[in-house]
Design a protein around this motif. Structure first.
Motif, PDB file in Angstrom:
ATOM      1  N   ARG A  51      38.710 -60.072  -5.444  1.00 37.65           N
ATOM      2  CA  ARG A  51      39.881 -60.376  -4.679  1.00 37.65           C
ATOM      3  C   ARG A  51      41.128 -61.061  -5.341  1.00 37.65           C
ATOM      4  O   ARG A  51      42.182 -60.780  -5.224  1.00 37.65           O
ATOM      5  CB  ARG A  51      39.401 -61.170  -3.313  1.00 37.65           C
ATOM      6  N   ARG A 110      43.247 -49.605  -3.622  1.00 39.80           N
ATOM      7  CA  ARG A 110      41.874 -50.465  -3.414  1.00 39.80           C
ATOM      8  C   ARG A 110      41.184 -49.729  -2.130  1.00 39.80           C
ATOM      9  O   ARG A 110      39.892 -49.938  -2.271  1.00 39.80           O
ATOM     10  CB  ARG A 110      42.448 -51.783  -3.069  1.00 39.80           C
ATOM     11  N   ALA A 111      41.855 -49.299  -1.306  1.00 34.20           N
ATOM     12  CA  ALA A 111      41.062 -48.796  -0.009  1.00 34.20           C
ATOM     13  C   ALA A 111      40.439 -47.449  -0.656  1.00 34.20           C
ATOM     14  O   ALA A 111      39.367 -47.311  -0.249  1.00 34.20           O
ATOM     15  CB  ALA A 111      42.260 -48.410   1.074  1.00 34.20           C
ATOM     16  N   MET A 112      41.132 -46.581  -1.314  1.00 36.83           N
ATOM     17  CA  MET A 112      40.402 -45.307  -1.926  1.00 36.83           C
ATOM     18  C   MET A 112      39.156 -45.662  -2.871  1.00 36.83           C
ATOM     19  O   MET A 112      38.269 -45.009  -2.716  1.00 36.83           O
ATOM     20  CB  MET A 112      41.459 -44.416  -2.602  1.00 36.83           C
ATOM     21  N   ASP A 149      31.849 -46.780  -1.491  1.00 35.64           N
ATOM     22  CA  ASP A 149      30.712 -46.622  -0.263  1.00 35.64           C
ATOM     23  C   ASP A 149      30.139 -45.402  -0.320  1.00 35.64           C
ATOM     24  O   ASP A 149      29.148 -45.288  -0.032  1.00 35.64           O
ATOM     25  CB  ASP A 149      31.526 -46.996   0.903  1.00 35.64           C
ATOM     26  N   LYS A 162      37.476 -48.376  -2.860  1.00 32.18           N
ATOM     27  CA  LYS A 162      36.551 -49.053  -1.936  1.00 32.18           C
ATOM     28  C   LYS A 162      35.616 -47.944  -1.257  1.00 32.18           C
ATOM     29  O   LYS A 162      34.326 -47.896  -1.099  1.00 32.18           O
ATOM     30  CB  LYS A 162      36.720 -50.129  -1.035  1.00 32.18           C
ATOM     31  N   PHE A 163      36.482 -46.879  -0.550  1.00 33.83           N
ATOM     32  CA  PHE A 163      35.829 -45.611   0.091  1.00 33.83           C
ATOM     33  C   PHE A 163      34.879 -44.919  -0.913  1.00 33.83           C
ATOM     34  O   PHE A 163      33.721 -44.625  -0.486  1.00 33.83           O
ATOM     35  CB  PHE A 163      36.946 -44.628   0.482  1.00 33.83           C
ATOM     36  N   ILE A 174      47.304 -51.326  -2.781  1.00 30.15           N
ATOM     37  CA  ILE A 174      46.649 -51.262  -1.433  1.00 30.15           C
ATOM     38  C   ILE A 174      45.899 -49.899  -1.381  1.00 30.15           C
ATOM     39  O   ILE A 174      44.755 -49.869  -0.966  1.00 30.15           O
ATOM     40  CB  ILE A 174      47.547 -51.570  -0.242  1.00 30.15           C
ATOM     41  N   ILE A 175      46.657 -48.825  -1.270  1.00 27.62           N
ATOM     42  CA  ILE A 175      46.166 -47.547  -1.215  1.00 27.62           C
ATOM     43  C   ILE A 175      44.903 -47.232  -2.373  1.00 27.62           C
ATOM     44  O   ILE A 175      43.920 -46.937  -1.923  1.00 27.62           O
ATOM     45  CB  ILE A 175      47.051 -46.600  -1.230  1.00 27.62           C
TER      46      ILE A 175
END
Length: 137
Positions: free
Chosen positions: A20, A111-113, A119, A115-116, A108-109
């Motif tokens: 973070r 990081r989201a991708m 996962d 993380k996805f 931001i995008i």
């Protein structure tokens, strides 16, 4: 950002999610680049409105800011040079706005991708260990 290679601004999908603190440093850098684009764009607009449009500096700043944010001009241009500049600046402002949004949203995008993706790999790994058949088995 010691985990990043010198070839890429973002970590590879095989690397772990950025901590973070480092992500926030990346966002601060993106905000800094965006502020630099804004400052350069306002300076460019002010110079054009002042020298080609004949506006006082404060009015040139107002017009530049209004066009850059998509609100529209405040003072109509009287000279042909001023009108041509206003046309070019309006077109430039649209591209600058899209560029600023890309610079701000990219971390931001990503990081989201990322993380996805991590996962999804975890879920695939859980299916293999549970003995259930998956599409990849």
């Amino acid at each position: 950002m010691s985990q990043l290679s010198t070839k890429s601004m973002f970590e590879h999908k095989s690397q772990p999610l950025l901590p973070r603190r480092q992500f926030l440093q990346r966002m601060v850098a993106a905000i800094g680049v965006t502020l630099a684009i804004i400052a350069a764009s306002l300076a460019f607009g002010m110079a054009g409105y002042h020298f080609l449009g004949g506006l006082p500096w404060i009015d040139a700043l107002l017009n530049s800011a209004m066009i850059l944010t998509g609100m529209g001009p405040v003072d109509p241009m009287q000279s042909t040079g001023g009108k041509l500049f206003a046309t070019v600046y309006a077109l430039y402002s649209g591209v600058a706005f899209l560029s600023m949004m890309a610079v701000l949203l990219a971390p931001i995008i990503h990081r989201a991708m990322h993380k996805f993706h991590l996962d999804a790999e975890e879920d695939d790994g859980d299916d293999r260990h549970s003995g259930r058949k998956t599409k990849r088995d």
